[in-house]
Design a protein around this motif. Structure first.
Motif, PDB file in Angstrom:
ATOM      1  N   GLU A 223       0.837  -1.200   0.000  1.00  0.00           N
ATOM      2  CA  GLU A 223       0.000   0.000   0.000  1.00  0.00           C
ATOM      3  C   GLU A 223       0.872   1.252   0.000  1.00  0.00           C
TER       4      GLU A 223
ATOM      5  N   TRP B   1      -4.771   3.138  -4.289  1.00  0.00           N
ATOM      6  CA  TRP B   1      -3.773   2.694  -3.317  1.00  0.00           C
ATOM      7  C   TRP B   1      -4.420   2.215  -2.020  1.00  0.00           C
ATOM      8  N   LYS B   2      -5.584   2.799  -1.668  1.00  0.00           N
ATOM      9  CA  LYS B   2      -6.210   2.467  -0.383  1.00  0.00           C
ATOM     10  C   LYS B   2      -6.759   1.042  -0.338  1.00  0.00           C
TER      11      LYS B   2
ATOM     12  N   LYS C   5       1.034   4.086  -2.959  1.00  0.00           N
ATOM     13  CA  LYS C   5       0.730   5.478  -2.601  1.00  0.00           C
ATOM     14  C   LYS C   5       1.900   6.389  -2.960  1.00  0.00           C
TER      15      LYS C   5
ATOM     16  N   GLY D 156       3.092  -3.378  -5.488  1.00  0.00           N
ATOM     17  CA  GLY D 156       2.572  -2.016  -5.420  1.00  0.00           C
ATOM     18  C   GLY D 156       2.686  -1.308  -6.750  1.00  0.00           C
TER      19      GLY D 156
ATOM     20  N   ARG E 199      -3.615  -2.948  -0.015  1.00  0.00           N
ATOM     21  CA  ARG E 199      -3.300  -3.826   1.114  1.00  0.00           C
ATOM     22  C   ARG E 199      -4.301  -4.980   1.202  1.00  0.00           C
TER      23      ARG E 199
END
Length: 264
Positions: free
Chosen positions: A108, A216-217, A112, A206, A220
């Motif tokens: 994550e 990006w949120k 980001k 990623g 994970r």
């Protein structure tokens, strides 16, 4: 209380007495026997079927994250199962709670970081990736923070999963500026730190997730869904070949030897 919406809605799934629909597809007839688990996860997240190329890359991502040995998350799951064998789901949950900025969840942070350095609307505009790499590394160094997605305690000088993931991405049209950028970030970070900092699997994932355009949120979450499978395997093994009790006893013995009454 805030103003109530006229109606609540969800476009993911619904059921009637004789039908189950997931993202607009009939579960028994259009999904069962037609999709693997990774493809269903892709459908659930995006609302559409993966292309064959997307399927290969996405499945590679989630498979990579299923298993990596006796890691802290696996130990947490096994120890919880030892204490509460009647609650398998609690043991899995205990293992998943540790997926954060150090283990698995660092994907994550990597995605980001890449999105902040290179927003999606800047792709293909000729941005200087070398300059972005230097700027990104300097920001993390100024804050005395590790660059997410770089370094590994075991795999050096190369995380063996990373080149294979990048190869699969390239073979299936998912290798672009984000993968190039994290490779440049790695080179700059190694030069400035003087340390060996391979792009680890979560850093690679990623970057590939950015190539897909996944927010990006949610990245994970791919680790959460994949590692849950691995943890169930660890719990089954723990039930058949337990190691948690032995680990607990050894820890007690060594602590008493070094810190307890009469310790040297």
């Amino acid at each position: 209380m805030g103003k109530r919406k006229e109606k609540i809605s969800s476009s993911i799934a619904w059921s009637t007495p004789d039908k189950i629909s997931v993202r607009g597809l009939d579960l028994p007839n259009e999904i069962l026997g037609h999709m693997n688990l990774g493809d269903l996860a892709f459908l659930q997240l995006t609302g559409r079927k993966a292309t064959p190329e997307e399927s290969r890359v996405f499945n590679a991502i989630v498979i990579t994250l299923v298993e990596h040995g006796i890691t802290p998350s696996a130990l947490a799951a096994r120890m919880t199962y030892m204490g509460a064998p009647e609650s398998l789901q609690a043991a899995v949950a205990a293992g998943l709670c540790g997926l954060g900025t150090v283990f698995v969840g660092s994907m994550e942070g990597a995605s980001k970081m890449l999105y902040e350095a290179l927003p999606q609307d800047k792709l293909g505009t000729g941005v200087d990736l070398d300059a972005l790499a230097v700027e990104t590394v300097e920001k993390f160094r100024a804050r005395k923070m590790i660059v997410p997605g770089l370094g590994h305690p075991v795999h050096k000088p190369v995380d063996p999963r990373t080149p294979r993931l990048f190869q699969i991405a390239a073979e299936n049209g998912k290798s672009g500026e984000y993968i190039e950028l994290i490779q440049k970030i790695q080179a700059v970070a190694e030069e400035k730190s003087g340390k060996m900092l391979p792009i680890n699997a979560t850093g690679a994932i990623g970057a590939i997730c950015c190539e897909f355009g996944f927010p990006w949120k949610i990245v994970r979450g791919f680790g959460v869904m994949a590692r849950a499978i691995g943890l169930v395997g660890h719990i089954l093994e723990e039930s058949e070949n337990p190691i948690s009790y032995e680990l607990w006893q050894r820890a007690e013995e060594e602590i008493l030897e070094t810190s307890g009454p009469g310790a040297a």
